[in-house]
Structures are given as C-alpha cells and as structure tokens.
Design a protein around this motif. Structure first.
Motif, PDB file in Angstrom:
ATOM      1  N   GLN A 276      -6.959   4.985   0.689  1.00 12.53           N
ATOM      2  CA  GLN A 276      -7.601   3.782   1.217  1.00 12.53           C
ATOM      3  C   GLN A 276      -9.005   4.098   1.727  1.00 12.53           C
ATOM      4  OE1 GLN A 276      -5.473   1.958   4.459  1.00 12.53           O
ATOM      5  NE2 GLN A 276      -6.719   0.079   4.434  1.00 12.53           N
ATOM      6  N   ARG A 277      -9.136   5.238   2.403  1.00 12.92           N
ATOM      7  CA  ARG A 277     -10.435   5.635   2.934  1.00 12.92           C
ATOM      8  C   ARG A 277     -11.439   5.850   1.800  1.00 12.92           C
ATOM      9  NH1 ARG A 277      -8.793   9.887   5.369  1.00 12.92           N
ATOM     10  NH2 ARG A 277      -9.743  11.591   4.217  1.00 12.92           N
ATOM     11  N   THR A 278     -10.990   6.474   0.722  1.00 12.40           N
ATOM     12  CA  THR A 278     -11.867   6.722  -0.421  1.00 12.40           C
ATOM     13  C   THR A 278     -12.319   5.415  -1.067  1.00 12.40           C
ATOM     14  OG1 THR A 278     -10.822   8.861  -0.857  1.00 12.40           O
ATOM     15  CG2 THR A 278     -12.052   7.847  -2.669  1.00 12.40           C
ATOM     16  N   GLN A 279     -11.405   4.445  -1.176  1.00 11.54           N
ATOM     17  CA  GLN A 279     -11.775   3.163  -1.784  1.00 11.54           C
ATOM     18  C   GLN A 279     -12.795   2.423  -0.925  1.00 11.54           C
ATOM     19  OE1 GLN A 279     -10.940   1.771  -4.900  1.00 11.54           O
ATOM     20  NE2 GLN A 279     -12.685   0.563  -4.167  1.00 11.54           N
ATOM     21  N   LEU A 280     -12.591   2.417   0.384  1.00 10.80           N
ATOM     22  CA  LEU A 280     -13.532   1.728   1.263  1.00 10.80           C
ATOM     23  C   LEU A 280     -14.895   2.419   1.263  1.00 10.80           C
ATOM     24  CD1 LEU A 280     -11.066   0.974   4.178  1.00 10.80           C
ATOM     25  CD2 LEU A 280     -12.238  -0.741   2.784  1.00 10.80           C
ATOM     26  N   ALA A 281     -14.905   3.747   1.231  1.00  7.23           N
ATOM     27  CA  ALA A 281     -16.172   4.473   1.149  1.00  7.23           C
ATOM     28  C   ALA A 281     -16.888   4.170  -0.165  1.00  7.23           C
ATOM     29  CB  ALA A 281     -15.920   5.976   1.288  1.00  7.23           C
ATOM     30  N   THR A 282     -16.124   4.080  -1.251  1.00  5.56           N
ATOM     31  CA  THR A 282     -16.700   3.707  -2.547  1.00  5.56           C
ATOM     32  C   THR A 282     -17.315   2.311  -2.483  1.00  5.56           C
ATOM     33  OG1 THR A 282     -15.094   5.094  -3.729  1.00  5.56           O
ATOM     34  CG2 THR A 282     -16.220   3.384  -4.998  1.00  5.56           C
ATOM     35  N   ASP A 283     -16.627   1.387  -1.817  1.00  2.00           N
ATOM     36  CA  ASP A 283     -17.152   0.025  -1.671  1.00  2.00           C
ATOM     37  C   ASP A 283     -18.476   0.028  -0.908  1.00  2.00           C
ATOM     38  OD1 ASP A 283     -14.920  -0.925  -2.985  1.00  2.00           O
ATOM     39  OD2 ASP A 283     -13.843  -1.478  -1.152  1.00  2.00           O
ATOM     40  N   PRO A 311      -9.220  -4.579  10.186  1.00  6.87           N
ATOM     41  CA  PRO A 311      -7.903  -4.146   9.682  1.00  6.87           C
ATOM     42  C   PRO A 311      -6.995  -5.316   9.334  1.00  6.87           C
ATOM     43  CG  PRO A 311      -8.031  -3.825  12.057  1.00  6.87           C
ATOM     44  CD  PRO A 311      -9.395  -4.238  11.612  1.00  6.87           C
ATOM     45  N   ALA A 312      -7.280  -6.515   9.862  1.00  6.19           N
ATOM     46  CA  ALA A 312      -6.424  -7.671   9.576  1.00  6.19           C
ATOM     47  C   ALA A 312      -6.506  -8.096   8.119  1.00  6.19           C
ATOM     48  CB  ALA A 312      -6.815  -8.847  10.488  1.00  6.19           C
ATOM     49  N   ASN A 313      -7.698  -7.966   7.515  1.00  2.00           N
ATOM     50  CA  ASN A 313      -7.840  -8.373   6.104  1.00  2.00           C
ATOM     51  C   ASN A 313      -8.393  -7.264   5.211  1.00  2.00           C
ATOM     52  OD1 ASN A 313     -10.568  -8.296   6.807  1.00  2.00           O
ATOM     53  ND2 ASN A 313     -10.747 -10.528   6.984  1.00  2.00           N
ATOM     54  N   GLY A 314      -8.642  -6.087   5.794  1.00  2.00           N
ATOM     55  CA  GLY A 314      -9.122  -4.961   5.001  1.00  2.00           C
ATOM     56  C   GLY A 314     -10.575  -5.055   4.591  1.00  2.00           C
ATOM     57  N   ARG A 315     -11.346  -5.948   5.223  1.00  2.00           N
ATOM     58  CA  ARG A 315     -12.734  -6.143   4.811  1.00  2.00           C
ATOM     59  C   ARG A 315     -13.711  -5.299   5.624  1.00  2.00           C
ATOM     60  NH1 ARG A 315     -13.395 -12.707   3.790  1.00  2.00           N
ATOM     61  NH2 ARG A 315     -11.910 -12.838   2.050  1.00  2.00           N
ATOM     62  N   LEU A 316     -14.809  -4.942   4.979  1.00  2.00           N
ATOM     63  CA  LEU A 316     -15.914  -4.260   5.643  1.00  2.00           C
ATOM     64  C   LEU A 316     -16.869  -5.310   6.200  1.00  2.00           C
ATOM     65  CD1 LEU A 316     -16.443  -1.619   2.844  1.00  2.00           C
ATOM     66  CD2 LEU A 316     -15.670  -1.094   5.174  1.00  2.00           C
ATOM     67  N   GLN A 317     -17.258  -5.158   7.447  1.00  2.00           N
ATOM     68  CA  GLN A 317     -18.140  -6.122   8.102  1.00  2.00           C
ATOM     69  C   GLN A 317     -19.552  -5.535   8.195  1.00  2.00           C
ATOM     70  OE1 GLN A 317     -15.984  -6.672  11.799  1.00  2.00           O
ATOM     71  NE2 GLN A 317     -14.795  -8.377  10.949  1.00  2.00           N
ATOM     72  N   LEU A 438     -16.626  10.293   7.169  1.00  2.00           N
ATOM     73  CA  LEU A 438     -15.343   9.797   6.677  1.00  2.00           C
ATOM     74  C   LEU A 438     -14.580  10.847   5.863  1.00  2.00           C
ATOM     75  CD1 LEU A 438     -16.360   6.167   5.589  1.00  2.00           C
ATOM     76  CD2 LEU A 438     -15.441   6.966   7.778  1.00  2.00           C
ATOM     77  N   GLU A 439     -15.233  12.000   5.606  1.00  2.00           N
ATOM     78  CA  GLU A 439     -14.597  13.124   4.913  1.00  2.00           C
ATOM     79  C   GLU A 439     -14.018  12.688   3.564  1.00  2.00           C
ATOM     80  OE1 GLU A 439     -11.798  14.874   7.608  1.00  2.00           O
ATOM     81  OE2 GLU A 439     -13.361  15.827   8.812  1.00  2.00           O
ATOM     82  N   VAL A 440     -14.887  12.123   2.730  1.00  2.00           N
ATOM     83  CA  VAL A 440     -14.449  11.661   1.418  1.00  2.00           C
ATOM     84  C   VAL A 440     -15.104  12.508   0.333  1.00  2.00           C
ATOM     85  CG1 VAL A 440     -13.989   9.293   2.126  1.00  2.00           C
ATOM     86  CG2 VAL A 440     -16.289   9.927   1.366  1.00  2.00           C
ATOM     87  N   ALA A 441     -14.508  12.450  -0.858  1.00  2.00           N
ATOM     88  CA  ALA A 441     -15.071  13.054  -2.063  1.00  2.00           C
ATOM     89  C   ALA A 441     -15.189  11.942  -3.099  1.00  2.00           C
ATOM     90  CB  ALA A 441     -14.175  14.181  -2.567  1.00  2.00           C
ATOM     91  N   LEU A 442     -16.405  11.694  -3.587  1.00  2.00           N
ATOM     92  CA  LEU A 442     -16.647  10.558  -4.475  1.00  2.00           C
ATOM     93  C   LEU A 442     -17.300  11.001  -5.776  1.00  2.00           C
ATOM     94  CD1 LEU A 442     -18.088   7.942  -1.941  1.00  2.00           C
ATOM     95  CD2 LEU A 442     -15.713   8.277  -2.629  1.00  2.00           C
ATOM     96  N   PRO A 443     -16.933  10.383  -6.902  1.00  2.00           N
ATOM     97  CA  PRO A 443     -17.578  10.677  -8.193  1.00  2.00           C
ATOM     98  C   PRO A 443     -18.933   9.964  -8.272  1.00  2.00           C
ATOM     99  CG  PRO A 443     -15.893   8.990  -8.488  1.00  2.00           C
ATOM    100  CD  PRO A 443     -15.847   9.388  -7.044  1.00  2.00           C
TER     101      PRO A 443
END
Length: 454
Positions: A276-283, A311-317, A438-443
C-alpha cells in the motif's frame, strides 16, 4: 467577547486558546525597517564581543569571520522568523539552492526558518478578518480557533466551523506583508552582502527579482484560489486525491477560506504495509511528473506538511498552492526532452537538452558545460535503470553534493539556474526526501516514461 493582544481566549463556542509562541508581526514599513536596524545593531554587537574574545586569545580574525559567528547566525534566523514575509522568503530561497556554498552556521539558521512557530496574537488576527469581512464577521461562525494550525512566511492557517456551513481552514495574511515586499527583500540583501555571508562570485541579483515576483504572487490569495481551481480541473474526478476547494464568497486578497481536510501527516504512510505504501508513493510521484511535464501547473513547495493522507477513503490530500508556478508549453517540451535524454540519451543528447532548458549557453566554457552534464547524469542515474530504485540509504545525495561542491568551489562556477529550474529542483529534491522517508523502492524509469508519454 474577543479580546486583543495575547490574552487567553475563554473556552467558548467561538474560540479556544492553547498557550504557544505569539509574536505581534510588525505591520508598517517603518516598524519592519526598525526591526532590520535592530538586527544590524545586534550583529554589530556580536562582532565587538567576538572580536574581543579572539584578540584576548591572541588571534587576529577577519571581519567576515566575526560577522557570521554561530551567535550572529542565530540572531539572523530569529529576527527573520519574527518579521516573516519577504525577508524570511529570501532566506528560504537562498538556502533552497545554495546550502553547499553558504557557511554552515547560516545554512542551519536559514533552514530553521521553515520550522519557526511565531504567529500573530488574537488582536491582529481579528483585525485582518474585520478588514476582510466586516465588524460582525464572528456571527457567521460557530467556532473559530485563534491558535493557528500552521504559520509560514506570508500567513497562518486557522481551524473554524461556519454556523450554517462546513468546517473550514482559513489562511490569514500577516498585516503589512504585501506592502513591504520590495523593501524587505532589498534590506535583507544589503544585510547579507554586509556580512559577507555569500561567496564573492555568488550573484544574488536574479534571486532578488525572483523573490519579489514570487512573494507578490504568494501574497495574493485570490491568485492562489485560482491555482486551486485550475489544479482541480486537471485532476478531474481522479479518486486518488483531495483538494481544499475554496469558498469564493469568503476569499479576499488577504484571507483565503477553504474546505477543511482532516487527514494524517504524510509521514504516517511509513507505517502502512509495503504494498500500500509503495502504491501511494507511486501516486505522489506520478502526480509530480504530471504537474511538470503534462499540465504545466506545478505546486513547487514540497514541504511534507503540504501532503496528508485520509485513511477513511485512502486518498492523498494536497495543500498550499501559494507557490504554484505555471510552465509554458515550449518550456514543458524542453523539460520533456531533457528528461527523456537523461533516461535514454547520450551525453551529447543531454548537453543539447540542458542548453535548451537554460542550464548553460554556448558562451559558457566547455569545461563547465561538460562538468554540469556529468552532474545531470548523476541525478538521472535512478531513472536509467530498469530495476526499482531504493531511496532510503542511497549515496546519490552525497555524490550530487560532492559534484556540485567540485563545480562551485574548485572549478569556481556558482551560477544560479533560472527561476523556473530553481523551483523544479525544489520539487524534485522534496519528492526524493519524501520517498526516502517512506522507505520505498520505485521503478523510476517505467513511471517516468509512462507519465511523460501520457
């Protein structure tokens, strides 16, 4: 009853007060000039004290060494945080691109400006709102919290509830900021030159003009409301993001009224499952690329506080559009060519694209152009790989810093990029720091190609 000054507000439906750091902002040009004069006097006093200490030790220090001692750097940072406005913004602009060429004491003092917590007392806030909405403005509110949620260089944000409407966030501009922009910038520049805080080859002139232009834009809250509306048009009905849409009937040049977004700090994403963290960072990264290369409407302040998570709707503000810049189609095309050259091209391709964007011209020495292309090549390394790039723990920032130090100190090239590029650097570096947090790895290669071609 609302009372002025720093008197605590009773815990009533209209407002409540939390004890914190209040400071009455100097609102007239004369008061701000006096503040700058006291700062200069304080620095001079610091010179005398430090000079006496050094002479007592048998040393013969230079004047520039006495002017920018750690104590004087702290004085400078503290006074700028009290003045807010243009002086503070110029300090932020200099630290944004020039941390590697400034004395460490000054770099630290300017960096702390982002975290200073001075804010207006109740009386000043109430006066600004009365000027904007009329004497009985408070009748329209069921609740107004005078202690701000956030305080920045131009204004501060308050939490409120309309009596017959939604919960709102209200940005209130510091009085006198708009009228003192040009004089504050000029006074601050004079002070920096007198203290020899900048290297002699560092040309401050482009930053002065840019600081004035940017501040006049940021001090116009009607313009910021327009940026939010334009950004909302580009986002459309994308379910991944939320914006603080404005209430036009309650927005003026000095007061910006928006729907309240009650999300969590963006850093809380670090506690989510990796997928989930990776997807949000990608967004977040895709959004930044779309701003620059597709829309040409770029929110250039990547402060972590400008991103939140619901967190209620999973959206980035997405918050704070005062520092939004609009890039023209030709400039976006040049940036797109630069990115694709950095990802897939040769050094010659990258050099041609960099010249088109404005990093250098044919009149610059060949050695400088070649050295800067190597710097751009280092920056592009993560996007030249087909494997995901791990942000946290990478040595890329250190190698970039070393290359820039080599370019500026040893090769004696310290040119400041054009303003549009400078703010692009700010956007990119902010995104990098957020991804590392966020400690992510992204392509990155895949994300950049797909977003830019879209």
């Amino acid at each position: 009853m609302i009372r002025s000054g720093s008197t605590p507000i009773p815990d009533t439906p209209l407002g409540k007060h939390r004890m914190s750091r209040e400071y009455r902002m100097p609102s007239s040009r004369l008061a701000r000039l006096a503040k700058m004069g006291r700062l200069a006097g304080g620095l001079a006093s610091g010179v005398v004290s430090e000079g006496a200490r050094q002479l007592a030790k048998g040393n013969r220090p230079r004047l520039d060494q006495l002017l920018l001692t750690p104590a004087n750097a702290r004085r400078l940072g503290d006074r700028l945080s009290e003045m807010r406005g243009a002086a503070m913004k110029l300090g932020q602009l200099i630290s944004m691109d020039s941390g590697n060429v400034l004395p460490p004491e000054l770099s630290e003092a300017l960096a702390r400006l982002r975290d200073k917590a001075h804010y207006m007392p109740l009386g000043q806030v109430a006066q600004v709102l009365e000027n904007a909405w009329g004497k009985d403005w408070d009748r329209d509110f069921a609740r107004f919290i005078f202690t701000p949620l956030a305080a920045a260089s131009i204004g501060q944000v308050h939490d409120a509830q309309l009596r017959d409407g939604p919960r709102v966030a209200i940005k209130v501009q510091y009085p006198g900021v708009r009228q003192s922009i040009d004089s504050d910038v000029d006074n601050m520049a004079t002070l920096l030159r007198l203290t020899h805080a900048l290297p002699p080859e560092f040309d401050l002139t482009p930053l002065l003009a840019e600081a004035k232009r940017q501040l006049h834009d940021e001090a116009d809250y009607l313009l910021e409301a327009g940026h939010i509306a334009r950004y909302a048009e580009h986002l459309g009905d994308d379910p991944r993001y939320e914006l603080p849409l404005t209430l036009p009937e309650r927005t003026t040049a000095e007061v910006l009224c928006m729907h309240f977004l009650d999300g969590q700090p963006i850093e809380t994403l670090a506690a989510l499952p990796r997928t989930q963290r990776t997807q949000l960072a990608t967004d977040l990264l895709e959004l930044a690329l779309r701003e620059v290369f597709v829309w040409g409407v770029v929110q250039t302040d990547p402060n972590f506080a400008n991103y939140r998570f619901n967190p209620a709707n999973g959206r980035l503000q997405l918050l704070d559009f005062g520092a939004t810049r609009v890039y023209t189609p030709p400039f976006r095309d040049a940036l797109r060519t630069l990115l694709l050259s950095a990802i897939d091209g040769s050094e010659d391709d990258l050099a041609r694209a960099a010249a088109q964007v404005g990093y250098f011209t044919e009149d610059d020495p060949l050695r400088y152009r070649q050295a800067f292309v190597k710097v751009l090549g280092i920056a592009a390394e993560p996007a030249r790989r087909d494997v995901p790039f791990v942000f946290a723990g990478s040595d890329l920032p250190r190698r970039m810093r070393d290359a820039l130090i080599q370019l500026r100190f040893h090769d004696r090239f310290s040119r400041i990029p054009p303003a549009d590029i400078l703010y692009l650097h700010r956007k990119i570096s902010g995104m990098y720091l957020l991804m590392a947090r966020l400690e992510v790895a992204l392509p990155l290669r895949k994300i950049a190609r797909e977003t830019v071609s879209a």
